[in-house]
Design an enzyme around this catalytic site. Structure first.
Site, PDB file in Angstrom:
ATOM      1  N   TYR A 196       9.077 -15.252 -11.233  1.00  0.00           N
ATOM      2  CA  TYR A 196       7.688 -15.612 -11.542  1.00  0.00           C
ATOM      3  C   TYR A 196       7.169 -16.559 -10.489  1.00  0.00           C
ATOM      4  O   TYR A 196       7.850 -17.514 -10.131  1.00  0.00           O
ATOM      5  CB  TYR A 196       7.609 -16.291 -12.909  1.00  0.00           C
ATOM      6  CG  TYR A 196       6.772 -15.483 -13.859  1.00  0.00           C
ATOM      7  CD1 TYR A 196       5.383 -15.540 -13.771  1.00  0.00           C
ATOM      8  CD2 TYR A 196       7.346 -14.627 -14.779  1.00  0.00           C
ATOM      9  CE1 TYR A 196       4.599 -14.760 -14.593  1.00  0.00           C
ATOM     10  CE2 TYR A 196       6.560 -13.851 -15.603  1.00  0.00           C
ATOM     11  CZ  TYR A 196       5.189 -13.920 -15.513  1.00  0.00           C
ATOM     12  OH  TYR A 196       4.427 -13.137 -16.320  1.00  0.00           O
ATOM     13  N   GLU A 249       3.418 -17.733 -10.046  1.00  0.00           N
ATOM     14  CA  GLU A 249       1.970 -17.922 -10.092  1.00  0.00           C
ATOM     15  C   GLU A 249       1.532 -19.014  -9.129  1.00  0.00           C
ATOM     16  O   GLU A 249       2.251 -19.972  -8.890  1.00  0.00           O
ATOM     17  CB  GLU A 249       1.540 -18.281 -11.521  1.00  0.00           C
ATOM     18  CG  GLU A 249       1.560 -17.053 -12.413  1.00  0.00           C
ATOM     19  CD  GLU A 249       1.669 -17.390 -13.883  1.00  0.00           C
ATOM     20  OE1 GLU A 249       1.851 -18.572 -14.206  1.00  0.00           O
ATOM     21  OE2 GLU A 249       1.566 -16.463 -14.693  1.00  0.00           O
ATOM     22  N   ASP A 286     -14.116  -0.896   0.633  1.00  0.00           N
ATOM     23  CA  ASP A 286     -12.858  -0.562  -0.029  1.00  0.00           C
ATOM     24  C   ASP A 286     -12.242   0.569   0.803  1.00  0.00           C
ATOM     25  O   ASP A 286     -12.612   1.723   0.661  1.00  0.00           O
ATOM     26  CB  ASP A 286     -13.151  -0.121  -1.469  1.00  0.00           C
ATOM     27  CG  ASP A 286     -11.915   0.404  -2.193  1.00  0.00           C
ATOM     28  OD1 ASP A 286     -10.844   0.497  -1.562  1.00  0.00           O
ATOM     29  OD2 ASP A 286     -12.039   0.731  -3.385  1.00  0.00           O
ATOM     30  N   THR A 328      -5.790  -0.400  -1.118  1.00  0.00           N
ATOM     31  CA  THR A 328      -4.498  -0.170  -1.744  1.00  0.00           C
ATOM     32  C   THR A 328      -3.480  -0.167  -0.610  1.00  0.00           C
ATOM     33  O   THR A 328      -3.836  -0.010   0.561  1.00  0.00           O
ATOM     34  CB  THR A 328      -4.436   1.208  -2.440  1.00  0.00           C
ATOM     35  OG1 THR A 328      -4.875   2.192  -1.505  1.00  0.00           O
ATOM     36  CG2 THR A 328      -5.324   1.267  -3.654  1.00  0.00           C
ATOM     37  N   LYS A 386      -1.456   4.260   0.012  1.00  0.00           N
ATOM     38  CA  LYS A 386      -2.047   5.521   0.453  1.00  0.00           C
ATOM     39  C   LYS A 386      -1.711   5.710   1.933  1.00  0.00           C
ATOM     40  O   LYS A 386      -0.531   5.789   2.258  1.00  0.00           O
ATOM     41  CB  LYS A 386      -3.532   5.535   0.114  1.00  0.00           C
ATOM     42  CG  LYS A 386      -3.724   5.559  -1.400  1.00  0.00           C
ATOM     43  CD  LYS A 386      -5.154   5.501  -1.857  1.00  0.00           C
ATOM     44  CE  LYS A 386      -5.204   5.481  -3.383  1.00  0.00           C
ATOM     45  NZ  LYS A 386      -6.532   5.171  -3.893  1.00  0.00           N
ATOM     46  N   ARG A 437       3.151   0.458  -4.312  1.00  0.00           N
ATOM     47  CA  ARG A 437       1.876   0.567  -5.019  1.00  0.00           C
ATOM     48  C   ARG A 437       1.322  -0.831  -5.283  1.00  0.00           C
ATOM     49  O   ARG A 437       1.892  -1.586  -6.079  1.00  0.00           O
ATOM     50  CB  ARG A 437       2.050   1.267  -6.366  1.00  0.00           C
ATOM     51  CG  ARG A 437       2.745   2.597  -6.323  1.00  0.00           C
ATOM     52  CD  ARG A 437       2.589   3.342  -7.622  1.00  0.00           C
ATOM     53  NE  ARG A 437       1.257   3.883  -7.715  1.00  0.00           N
ATOM     54  CZ  ARG A 437       0.892   5.058  -7.198  1.00  0.00           C
ATOM     55  NH1 ARG A 437       1.753   5.814  -6.569  1.00  0.00           N
ATOM     56  NH2 ARG A 437      -0.348   5.468  -7.317  1.00  0.00           N
TER      57      ARG A 437
HETATM   58  C1  LIG Z   1      -7.124   4.766  -5.076  1.00  0.00           C
HETATM   59  C2  LIG Z   1      -8.342   3.969  -4.934  1.00  0.00           C
HETATM   60  C3  LIG Z   1      -8.516   2.794  -5.657  1.00  0.00           C
HETATM   61  C4  LIG Z   1      -7.651   2.377  -6.824  1.00  0.00           C
HETATM   62  O1  LIG Z   1      -6.382   2.074  -6.540  1.00  0.00           O
HETATM   63  P1  LIG Z   1      -5.283   1.977  -7.704  1.00  0.00           P
HETATM   64  O2  LIG Z   1      -4.145   1.400  -6.959  1.00  0.00           O
HETATM   65  O3  LIG Z   1      -5.092   3.361  -8.180  1.00  0.00           O
HETATM   66  O4  LIG Z   1      -5.809   1.073  -8.735  1.00  0.00           O
HETATM   67  C5  LIG Z   1      -9.633   2.019  -5.397  1.00  0.00           C
HETATM   68  N1  LIG Z   1     -10.534   2.404  -4.491  1.00  0.00           N
HETATM   69  C6  LIG Z   1     -10.413   3.549  -3.801  1.00  0.00           C
HETATM   70  C7  LIG Z   1     -11.466   3.905  -2.812  1.00  0.00           C
HETATM   71  C8  LIG Z   1      -9.327   4.372  -4.007  1.00  0.00           C
HETATM   72  O5  LIG Z   1      -9.238   5.522  -3.348  1.00  0.00           O
HETATM   73  C1  LIG Z   2       6.813 -14.363  -6.817  1.00  0.00           C
HETATM   74  O1  LIG Z   2       6.598 -14.647  -8.162  1.00  0.00           O
HETATM   75  C2  LIG Z   2       6.204 -15.960  -8.411  1.00  0.00           C
HETATM   76  C3  LIG Z   2       6.055 -16.136  -9.876  1.00  0.00           C
HETATM   77  O2  LIG Z   2       5.176 -15.179 -10.396  1.00  0.00           O
HETATM   78  C4  LIG Z   2       4.876 -16.225  -7.725  1.00  0.00           C
HETATM   79  O3  LIG Z   2       4.490 -17.592  -7.920  1.00  0.00           O
HETATM   80  C5  LIG Z   2       5.000 -15.957  -6.269  1.00  0.00           C
HETATM   81  O4  LIG Z   2       3.749 -16.006  -5.699  1.00  0.00           O
HETATM   82  C6  LIG Z   2       5.563 -14.617  -6.058  1.00  0.00           C
HETATM   83  N1  LIG Z   2       5.829 -14.469  -4.683  1.00  0.00           N
HETATM   84  C7  LIG Z   2       5.580 -13.373  -4.085  1.00  0.00           C
HETATM   85  C8  LIG Z   2       6.054 -13.257  -2.695  1.00  0.00           C
HETATM   86  O5  LIG Z   2       4.986 -12.504  -4.686  1.00  0.00           O
HETATM   87  C1  LIG Z   3       1.758   7.956   5.247  1.00  0.00           C
HETATM   88  O1  LIG Z   3       2.935   7.294   5.529  1.00  0.00           O
HETATM   89  C2  LIG Z   3       3.312   7.296   6.888  1.00  0.00           C
HETATM   90  C3  LIG Z   3       4.642   6.661   7.038  1.00  0.00           C
HETATM   91  O2  LIG Z   3       5.597   7.254   6.201  1.00  0.00           O
HETATM   92  C4  LIG Z   3       2.296   6.528   7.667  1.00  0.00           C
HETATM   93  O3  LIG Z   3       2.675   6.498   9.041  1.00  0.00           O
HETATM   94  C5  LIG Z   3       0.976   7.181   7.498  1.00  0.00           C
HETATM   95  O4  LIG Z   3      -0.043   6.422   8.109  1.00  0.00           O
HETATM   96  C6  LIG Z   3       0.640   7.354   6.055  1.00  0.00           C
HETATM   97  N1  LIG Z   3      -0.536   8.153   6.058  1.00  0.00           N
HETATM   98  C7  LIG Z   3      -1.425   8.135   5.145  1.00  0.00           C
HETATM   99  C8  LIG Z   3      -2.675   8.927   5.394  1.00  0.00           C
HETATM  100  O5  LIG Z   3      -1.237   7.521   4.145  1.00  0.00           O
HETATM  101  C1  LIG Z   4       7.515  -1.080  -6.801  1.00  0.00           C
HETATM  102  O1  LIG Z   4       7.424  -1.998  -7.852  1.00  0.00           O
HETATM  103  C2  LIG Z   4       6.280  -1.921  -8.643  1.00  0.00           C
HETATM  104  C3  LIG Z   4       6.348  -2.963  -9.734  1.00  0.00           C
HETATM  105  O2  LIG Z   4       6.476  -4.226  -9.192  1.00  0.00           O
HETATM  106  C4  LIG Z   4       6.151  -0.542  -9.219  1.00  0.00           C
HETATM  107  O3  LIG Z   4       4.937  -0.440  -9.920  1.00  0.00           O
HETATM  108  C5  LIG Z   4       6.214   0.490  -8.123  1.00  0.00           C
HETATM  109  O4  LIG Z   4       6.133   1.789  -8.656  1.00  0.00           O
HETATM  110  C6  LIG Z   4       7.492   0.324  -7.331  1.00  0.00           C
HETATM  111  N1  LIG Z   4       7.747   1.328  -6.328  1.00  0.00           N
HETATM  112  C7  LIG Z   4       6.991   1.622  -5.274  1.00  0.00           C
HETATM  113  C8  LIG Z   4       7.578   2.554  -4.273  1.00  0.00           C
HETATM  114  O5  LIG Z   4       5.894   1.173  -5.104  1.00  0.00           O
END
Ligand SMILES: *Cc1c(COP(=O)(O)O)cnc(C)c1O
Ligand SMILES: *[C@@H]1O[C@H](CO)[C@@H](O)[C@H](O)[C@H]1NC(C)=O
Ligand SMILES: *[C@@H]1O[C@H](CO)[C@@H](O)[C@H](O)[C@H]1NC(C)=O
Ligand SMILES: *[C@@H]1O[C@H](CO)[C@@H](O)[C@H](O)[C@H]1NC(C)=O
Ligand SMILES: *[C@@H]1O[C@H](CO)[C@@H](O)[C@H](O)[C@H]1NC(C)=O
Ligand SMILES: *[C@@H]1O[C@H](CO)[C@@H](O)[C@H](O)[C@H]1NC(C)=O
Ligand SMILES: CC(=O)N[C@H]1CO[C@H](CO)[C@@H](O)[C@@H]1O
Length: 465
Positions: free
Chosen positions: A66, A68, A221, A247, A250, A256
């Protein structure tokens, strides 16, 4: 030092068994999904295959923590390594997009793109302030203020007053003149650019001009194209915008999650950081932040630039291939990683082609095409080149993908005629035992399996279930 190697209490042994031993049901489903990803053609424009390194970071012990607050100012102890991870992640985020740390800051804690957007709104505007984003049927995202005449769908339309702008019906390109006229009447506080299904470049200077006419903030975005922006294979929104969200899963090919970049002027920095935590979120997902850091490092590499170039080349090759078969591509081509395919001239819905493709292991999604009357049966499909380019597909391979898709349309049209109704359930019945479909399915799988698969060990992949 002698460590205690005594077995754990019996009620704790489950903490040390593998996923396979502990939960065979979930384990098997993951293995089946692995095989599905490996043996099919992944064409969903918002998906990509992340790397083994990202998966390792994301699946690491950092998920336990954690943290925060921000690095150096946490509400919990024990964050010395976590702080370092988050600081490295922030530095890499600025570097990946060539941003000067004096002018730009970044928050890497949002759980996803949608929460990043809501936090950005929370930072910039007040409830009931007016926002303008690209309409969903024009390719915009839900979170940019989507509502229908019957219902406010997105929280961005529930808490703010939304007036969308749209693409020109004839060309499929954003109608900037109408946006400017409507903005003059609506006087927005925030203008949003960026989309989920728009294949053309953005005129950021024009957006800036329109925002400035009303003293509005301009937010981009760039979720779909951030990998292309990092590789300088798309124009740069940072020169013109106050806030940029994205995001990370993508085109950026990370775990994610979401990120918010903000200009360090006025008090935007503190407003964004406050909006993320405590206004919209609690503890960040440290494992994910570590994964983002790894992905951002990769995004700064020359190989990633090559990848992004290839993604664009492949997407345009696919558009060209489909055009040569006589199909209608919205805007007649693409500048980025995706192709929006208008199936209305074929009198086939996007839902039916999506269904048929699913049955032969080509994964794409139905998508509204501007001018569609019904949102339930959209007139097109959206196809992205990012994921398969990560599997080393080149232009010639996308010619083959185009051929598969052409065959899929032919099979769909024949089945639609045989079904003799518009209903998708009759369509599915009409496809039962279809030999052309079986043959296509087999060829698609053989083709897909002949390519490498990032992040998976193909040698150990299970093929029988
Ligand atoms: C995918 C997408 C999001 C939302 O992302 P999530 O990770 O699915 O919440 C927001 N804005 C745009 C333009 C997107 O394509
Ligand atoms: C890891 O989790 C802690 C507790 O939620 C948070 O304070 C910290 O910002 C997080 N660090 C990263 C690298 O996400
Ligand atoms: C998809 O992932 C590759 C790496 O595995 C990255 O080089 C590429 O930019 C990504 N492309 C898109 C459109 O997400
Ligand atoms: C990574 O971890 C998050 C939760 O912290 C999860 O939602 C996600 O699906 C995991 N895997 C990838 C490849 O993003
Ligand atoms: C669409 O693009 C092709 C080239 O890919 C070109 O020959 C054709 O004229 C274009 N059509 C329209 C309507 O712009
Ligand atoms: C938009 O174009 C479609 C066909 O491409 C047409 O059916 C529809 O009536 C048009 N809508 C408007 C508002 O012009
Ligand atoms: C932007 C880009 O790389 N476009 C390429 C797309 O693919 C076609 C056909 O292979 C090339 O001619 C373009 O240069």
């Amino acid at each position: 030092m002698v460590y205690n190697t005594k077995p754990a209490d019996s009620w704790n042994t489950c903490l040390n068994t593998t996923l396979e031993q502990e939960d065979k049901e979930i384990y098997d489903l993951i293995e089946q999904e692995k095989y599905r990803q490996f043996s099919g053609l992944e064409l969903i424009a918002s998906e990509n295959f992340t790397s083994q390194a990202v998966m390792e970071a994301n699946g690491s012990c950092l998920t336990n923590k954690y943290s925060e607050g921000l690095p150096g100012a946490r509400y919990y102890g024990g964050n010395e390594y976590i702080d370092e991870v988050e600081n490295i992640c922030r530095q890499r985020a600025l570097k990946a997009f060539n941003l000067n740390p004096e002018e730009w800051g970044v928050n890497v804690q949002p759980y996803s793109g949608s929460t990043a957007n809501f936090a950005a709104f929370t930072a910039l505007i007040q409830p009931h302030d007016r926002i303008m984003g690209l309409d969903l049927p024009s390719g915009g995202h839900l979170t940019h203020g989507y509502q229908t005449s019957k219902k406010k769908i997105s929280s961005s339309s529930i808490y703010f007053e939304s007036m969308p702008y749209q693409v020109d019906n004839a060309t499929g390109v954003i109608d900037y003149d109408r946006l400017e006229q409507n903005a003059a009447l609506f006087r927005p506080k925030l203008v949003i650019c960026g989309a989920s299904a728009y294949a053309r470049e953005w005129d950021y200077p024009r957006f800036r001009k329109i925002a400035d006419q009303h003293g509005a903030y301009l937010m981009c975005d760039m979720a779909h194209i951030s990998g292309l922006v990092a590789a300088q294979e798309a124009s740069n929104p940072f020169e013109y915008c106050d806030i940029v969200t994205t995001t990370t899963h993508k085109t950026l090919r990370g775990p994610r999650a979401g990120i918010i970049f903000f200009r360090k002027k006025n008090d935007i920095e503190s407003r964004v950081n406050q909006a993320v935590f405590p206004s919209c979120q609690g503890g960040p997902h440290n494992n994910t932040i570590a994964g983002i850091a790894v992905a951002l490092k990769q995004a700064g590499s020359p190989e990633f630039k090559q990848y992004a170039k290839q993604v664009r080349a492949n997407a345009s090759k696919l558009a060209e291939t489909l055009t040569n078969y006589g199909y209608k591509i919205v805007t007649n081509g693409t500048d980025n990683h995706l192709v929006l395919w208008d199936l209305r001239p074929q009198k086939l819905t996007g839902s039916k082609l999506e269904k048929l493709c699913d049955l032969c292991h080509i994964t794409l999604n139905k998508n509204a095409v501007h001018g569609d009357v019904s949102a339930v049966t959209p007139g097109g499909v959206r196809i992205g080149a990012s994921a398969l380019t990560s599997r080393s597909f080149k232009e010639d391979d996308f010619v083959k993908v185009g051929e598969f898709l052409h065959r899929a349309v032919q099979i769909a049209l024949a089945a639609q005629e045989k079904a003799g109704s518009k209903l998708i359930k009759d369509f599915v019945v009409a496809l039962e035992g279809n030999d052309d479909l079986k043959a296509l399915h087999k060829e698609v799988q053989e083709f897909a399996k002949s390519f490498p698969m990032p992040g998976f060990d193909i040698e150990t992949i299970k093929t029988e279930f």
